[in-house]
Each structure stands twice: as C-alpha cells, then as structure tokens.
Design a protein around this motif. Structure first.
Motif, mmCIF file in Angstrom:
data_model
loop_
_atom_site.group_PDB
_atom_site.id
_atom_site.type_symbol
_atom_site.label_atom_id
_atom_site.label_comp_id
_atom_site.label_asym_id
_atom_site.label_seq_id
_atom_site.Cartn_x
_atom_site.Cartn_y
_atom_site.Cartn_z
ATOM 1 N N LEU A 229 0.800 -1.223 0.000
ATOM 2 C CA LEU A 229 0.000 0.000 0.000
ATOM 3 C C LEU A 229 0.839 1.283 0.000
ATOM 4 O O LEU A 229 0.535 2.222 -0.752
ATOM 5 C CB LEU A 229 -0.971 0.000 1.183
ATOM 6 C CG LEU A 229 -2.288 -0.751 0.977
ATOM 7 C CD1 LEU A 229 -3.131 -0.719 2.243
ATOM 8 C CD2 LEU A 229 -3.070 -0.167 -0.194
ATOM 9 N N PRO A 230 1.892 1.397 0.821
ATOM 10 C CA PRO A 230 2.688 2.632 0.760
ATOM 11 C C PRO A 230 3.309 2.875 -0.612
ATOM 12 O O PRO A 230 3.364 4.015 -1.095
ATOM 13 C CB PRO A 230 3.767 2.401 1.823
ATOM 14 C CG PRO A 230 3.161 1.425 2.773
ATOM 15 C CD PRO A 230 2.343 0.517 1.911
ATOM 16 N N PHE A 231 3.787 1.798 -1.263
ATOM 17 C CA PHE A 231 4.371 1.956 -2.602
ATOM 18 C C PHE A 231 3.299 2.372 -3.607
ATOM 19 O O PHE A 231 3.545 3.197 -4.498
ATOM 20 C CB PHE A 231 5.017 0.643 -3.038
ATOM 21 C CG PHE A 231 6.025 0.110 -2.054
ATOM 22 C CD1 PHE A 231 7.265 0.711 -1.918
ATOM 23 C CD2 PHE A 231 5.734 -0.983 -1.253
ATOM 24 C CE1 PHE A 231 8.197 0.227 -1.014
ATOM 25 C CE2 PHE A 231 6.655 -1.474 -0.352
ATOM 26 C CZ PHE A 231 7.890 -0.868 -0.217
ATOM 27 N N LEU A 232 2.110 1.788 -3.453
ATOM 28 C CA LEU A 232 1.009 2.153 -4.343
ATOM 29 C C LEU A 232 0.624 3.617 -4.155
ATOM 30 O O LEU A 232 0.368 4.329 -5.137
ATOM 31 C CB LEU A 232 -0.192 1.247 -4.070
ATOM 32 C CG LEU A 232 -1.434 1.477 -4.932
ATOM 33 C CD1 LEU A 232 -1.114 1.259 -6.403
ATOM 34 C CD2 LEU A 232 -2.571 0.561 -4.499
ATOM 35 N N MET A 233 0.596 4.063 -2.912
ATOM 36 C CA MET A 233 0.258 5.456 -2.639
ATOM 37 C C MET A 233 1.302 6.406 -3.233
ATOM 38 O O MET A 233 0.961 7.461 -3.770
ATOM 39 C CB MET A 233 0.158 5.677 -1.133
ATOM 40 C CG MET A 233 -1.054 5.027 -0.479
ATOM 41 S SD MET A 233 -2.606 5.789 -0.995
ATOM 42 C CE MET A 233 -2.448 7.408 -0.229
ATOM 43 N N GLU A 234 2.582 6.021 -3.169
ATOM 44 C CA GLU A 234 3.633 6.877 -3.713
ATOM 45 C C GLU A 234 3.447 7.092 -5.220
ATOM 46 O O GLU A 234 3.477 8.227 -5.708
ATOM 47 C CB GLU A 234 5.005 6.242 -3.451
ATOM 48 C CG GLU A 234 5.449 6.287 -1.998
ATOM 49 C CD GLU A 234 6.792 5.596 -1.800
ATOM 50 O OE1 GLU A 234 7.631 5.683 -2.738
ATOM 51 O OE2 GLU A 234 6.989 4.972 -0.750
ATOM 52 N N THR A 235 3.291 5.984 -5.950
ATOM 53 C CA THR A 235 3.139 6.119 -7.403
ATOM 54 C C THR A 235 1.805 6.762 -7.770
ATOM 55 O O THR A 235 1.711 7.483 -8.769
ATOM 56 C CB THR A 235 3.253 4.745 -8.081
ATOM 57 O OG1 THR A 235 2.322 3.836 -7.486
ATOM 58 C CG2 THR A 235 4.656 4.184 -7.929
ATOM 59 N N LEU A 236 0.765 6.522 -6.965
ATOM 60 C CA LEU A 236 -0.526 7.137 -7.246
ATOM 61 C C LEU A 236 -0.450 8.650 -7.061
ATOM 62 O O LEU A 236 -1.020 9.410 -7.874
ATOM 63 C CB LEU A 236 -1.600 6.541 -6.340
ATOM 64 C CG LEU A 236 -3.049 6.943 -6.648
ATOM 65 C CD1 LEU A 236 -3.412 6.557 -8.076
ATOM 66 C CD2 LEU A 236 -4.013 6.292 -5.661
ATOM 67 N N ILE A 237 0.251 9.099 -6.027
ATOM 68 C CA ILE A 237 0.433 10.540 -5.824
ATOM 69 C C ILE A 237 1.196 11.143 -6.997
ATOM 70 O O ILE A 237 0.827 12.205 -7.530
ATOM 71 C CB ILE A 237 1.168 10.808 -4.495
ATOM 72 C CG1 ILE A 237 0.251 10.488 -3.308
ATOM 73 C CG2 ILE A 237 1.646 12.257 -4.420
ATOM 74 C CD1 ILE A 237 0.946 10.552 -1.964
ATOM 75 N N ALA A 238 2.268 10.470 -7.434
ATOM 76 C CA ALA A 238 3.025 10.953 -8.592
ATOM 77 C C ALA A 238 2.145 10.996 -9.835
ATOM 78 O O ALA A 238 2.201 11.946 -10.626
ATOM 79 C CB ALA A 238 4.243 10.068 -8.828
ATOM 80 N N GLY A 239 1.310 9.963 -9.996
ATOM 81 C CA GLY A 239 0.412 9.928 -11.149
ATOM 82 C C GLY A 239 -0.605 11.053 -11.123
ATOM 83 O O GLY A 239 -0.868 11.689 -12.148
ATOM 84 N N VAL A 240 -1.177 11.325 -9.953
ATOM 85 C CA VAL A 240 -2.174 12.392 -9.834
ATOM 86 C C VAL A 240 -1.537 13.751 -10.118
ATOM 87 O O VAL A 240 -2.129 14.598 -10.804
ATOM 88 C CB VAL A 240 -2.822 12.366 -8.432
ATOM 89 C CG1 VAL A 240 -3.667 13.621 -8.207
ATOM 90 C CG2 VAL A 240 -3.692 11.125 -8.270
ATOM 91 N N VAL A 241 -0.332 13.966 -9.606
ATOM 92 C CA VAL A 241 0.361 15.233 -9.885
ATOM 93 C C VAL A 241 0.619 15.377 -11.384
ATOM 94 O O VAL A 241 0.405 16.446 -11.971
ATOM 95 C CB VAL A 241 1.675 15.314 -9.094
ATOM 96 C CG1 VAL A 241 2.476 16.556 -9.515
ATOM 97 C CG2 VAL A 241 1.392 15.363 -7.596
ATOM 98 N N GLY A 242 1.059 14.285 -12.024
ATOM 99 C CA GLY A 242 1.281 14.322 -13.471
ATOM 100 C C GLY A 242 -0.005 14.590 -14.237
ATOM 101 O O GLY A 242 -0.008 15.346 -15.220
ATOM 102 N N ILE A 243 -1.117 13.978 -13.792
ATOM 103 C CA ILE A 243 -2.416 14.206 -14.436
ATOM 104 C C ILE A 243 -2.823 15.673 -14.322
ATOM 105 O O ILE A 243 -3.246 16.295 -15.302
ATOM 106 C CB ILE A 243 -3.489 13.300 -13.799
ATOM 107 C CG1 ILE A 243 -3.247 11.836 -14.180
ATOM 108 C CG2 ILE A 243 -4.897 13.721 -14.234
ATOM 109 C CD1 ILE A 243 -4.108 10.860 -13.406
ATOM 110 N N LEU A 244 -2.687 16.245 -13.123
ATOM 111 C CA LEU A 244 -3.076 17.639 -12.922
ATOM 112 C C LEU A 244 -2.211 18.597 -13.746
ATOM 113 O O LEU A 244 -2.713 19.583 -14.298
ATOM 114 C CB LEU A 244 -2.980 17.992 -11.428
ATOM 115 C CG LEU A 244 -3.971 17.261 -10.509
ATOM 116 C CD1 LEU A 244 -3.720 17.629 -9.053
ATOM 117 C CD2 LEU A 244 -5.411 17.589 -10.897
ATOM 118 N N LEU A 245 -0.919 18.290 -13.846
ATOM 119 C CA LEU A 245 -0.044 19.135 -14.660
ATOM 120 C C LEU A 245 -0.423 19.061 -16.135
ATOM 121 O O LEU A 245 -0.405 20.078 -16.841
ATOM 122 C CB LEU A 245 1.415 18.718 -14.465
ATOM 123 C CG LEU A 245 2.052 19.069 -13.111
ATOM 124 C CD1 LEU A 245 3.446 18.466 -13.017
ATOM 125 C CD2 LEU A 245 2.097 20.573 -12.901
#
Length: 305
Positions: A229-245
């Motif tokens: 779960l922590p690894f999933l949260m890390e990449t998901l946060i990176a993905g969301v930031v990339g999506i918003l950008l």
C-alpha cells in the motif's frame, strides 16, 4: 493505526526518493500531455472534415437568391433542377457516394466556424439567416484525380452555382494534422513505456531501502497488499500530480492558443472545451492505470523477501 502507518511510510518513501518521484511525475506529465494533444488533433481532424469535407470529396453548391453565377439567372434552385443534378451524381461512374446538405445544416456549420470576436461582428452575424445559405451536395469520388470530369458534367447544369475542390487547400492541412497526431501518439507511447520502467525502478529502490521492515512485516503475518500500500500510494500521488499538470498544460493551450488565436479566424471549426473535457477524461483514466497497474505487478515481484 494501520492507516497511520500507510501514510507515514508513504511520506517517508517520497522523502527518500525525491529525485525518482520528480522524474516519474515529469515522465507521466509529458506522456499524458502528448496523449491529450493527440486526442485534440483527432477531434480537430473530424471537425475539419465536417466543415469542409474529406480529401476525396468535392462540393456542388446550388443557387440561392444571392447567387450571381451564369446558371443562377432564375434565382433559387428549383426541384426539377435539383433532380437533374442528383441524376448526374447517381449515374456518373466515378462518384462513390454523395450527401445533401440543406440550408439549415449549412447554417449550423457556418455558426460553428464564424465565431464573433466582438460586438460589431455579433451585430453583423445576427442578420445572417438559414435562407441566406446555399444547399449543396458533398460528393465522395472513387478517385479524386477525376474531379475535372465530374465538374464538367455538373457545372453547366441550371441551378448549379459552382463546384468546389479543396484538395489543394485541405491536403496539407490533413497531412500536418495527421503527422502531428501520429507523432504525438508515437512519442507518448515511448514515454509511457519509460514511465512504466520508471515505476519499476522506483518500486525496486524503495523495496531495497525498506527490506528489513518488509522482512519483519512478513514475519508478523502482514499481507502482501498491506505491505504494498505505501508503494502504491507513492506512485498514485506521482500519477495524480502528473495528471493535474497535463490538465493545466492542455487548458493553457486551449485558452491562449485555440480560443485567443485560432477560433474566430473563420477558416474552420476548431476544437472546444467539450473536446478538451473528453481528453481530460482519457488522461485521468490512463494516468491512474499507469500508476496503479505497474505498481501492483512490480510489487508482487520485488516484495518477495
């Protein structure tokens, strides 16, 4: 308590792998932006064909009350004159198909292309009515090189104002739209592969840095999903930031390029915010999938301690 651990480990992982996280965000951002641009270019190609026809089409414009062509001396085209045009189109061997565009349909296309940029243009455009438009037939040819034969067959008919072939104008337009679209898709595909590899490297480095903690959690019976779960949260946060950008980049393009520079040029119908929202939806879905799926697959491999 368990959620507190997940969030704590997520923050720790992001701090440990700042450079990797930034690289992942940038890769996702660029690839998703290119995907969004490709979707907008695809929508633009469709709108261009709706406005002007495809490269295989020519347009036969019929007379209206404002036409001044030599075959329009009687004014508005009559039903027998239209029947004569249809007969030629049906019997001419190089015609693959044809479609009638009414005055109302032509008016709707005109409204999409001629977007008023100021009050003066609004006042001028407000007096244009569907009755001012011309009926037409959009003719698809089996071979566009045989355009002259069809032109000679219909241009002298009563009720025909002109025959328009836009291949010389539209050819480069469609070529560059297609080139940019497929170029964006190709580069985006390459970067998406790079993003997947980036996720794999991030998971590999993160699991190596926490190998002792993972081993202890295995010993106390923690499940693979809980550990990942922590690894999933890390990449998901990176993905969301990339999506918003990528949302922001496309929004800037729509606002300052399409709406400020292109719309109102009265050349063709341009993409609008509804097309951008459709691109946003695909970007969001692809970004989440890109973050979640590789992480789940890689974590199964690297979390075997």
């Amino acid at each position: 308590m368990q959620l507190r651990y997940v969030f704590s480990e997520t923050g720790t992982g992001l701090r440990r792998n700042v450079s990797m996280s930034i690289a992942l965000v940038v890769t996702i951002f660029v690839s998703l932006t290119l995907v969004g641009m490709a979707l907008l270019l695809n929508s633009q190609a469709k709108k261009t064909e709706e406005s002007w026809g495809s490269k295989l089409q020519i347009t036969v414009y019929l007379c209206n009350q404002n036409s001044r062509g030599p075959q329009c001396t009687s004014g508005e085209v009559t039903a027998p004159q239209k029947a004569a045009v249809v007969h030629v189109l049906k019997t001419y061997p190089e015609v693959a198909s044809f479609q009638h565009r009414s005055k109302e349909q032509a008016f709707q296309v005109w409204k999409k292309i001629y977007v008023a940029r100021n009050q003066t243009e609004k006042d001028i455009y407000s007096i244009i009515k569907p009755s001012d438009m011309q009926e037409s037939y959009q003719v698809t040819l089996k071979d566009p090189q045989h355009y002259r034969g069809l032109e000679n067959a219909v241009v002298g008919l009563s009720g025909v104002d002109r025959v328009q072939d836009l291949r010389e104008v539209l050819g480069p337009v469609y070529f560059w739209i297609g080139a940019f679209k497929w170029g964006a898709i190709g580069i985006a595909a390459f970067l998406l592969v790079a993003a997947i590899l980036q996720v794999a490297n991030t998971i590999r480095l993160a699991t190596y840095a926490r190998r002792r903690e993972i081993g202890i959690m295995r010993l106390v019976g923690a499940s693979s999903l809980y550990i990942s779960l922590p690894f999933l949260m890390e990449t998901l946060i990176a993905g969301v930031v990339g999506i918003l950008l990528s949302f922001g980049a496309i929004a800037v393009f729509m606002r300052f390029v399409v709406y400020d520079k292109l719309r109102g040029s009265h050349v063709m119908e341009w993409v609008n915010w509804s097309d951008a929202l459709w691109a946003f939806l695909w970007i969001a879905v692809l970004g989440v999938v890109l973050a979640v799926v590789p992480t789940l697959l890689m974590s199964r491999k690297y979390l075997k301690v």
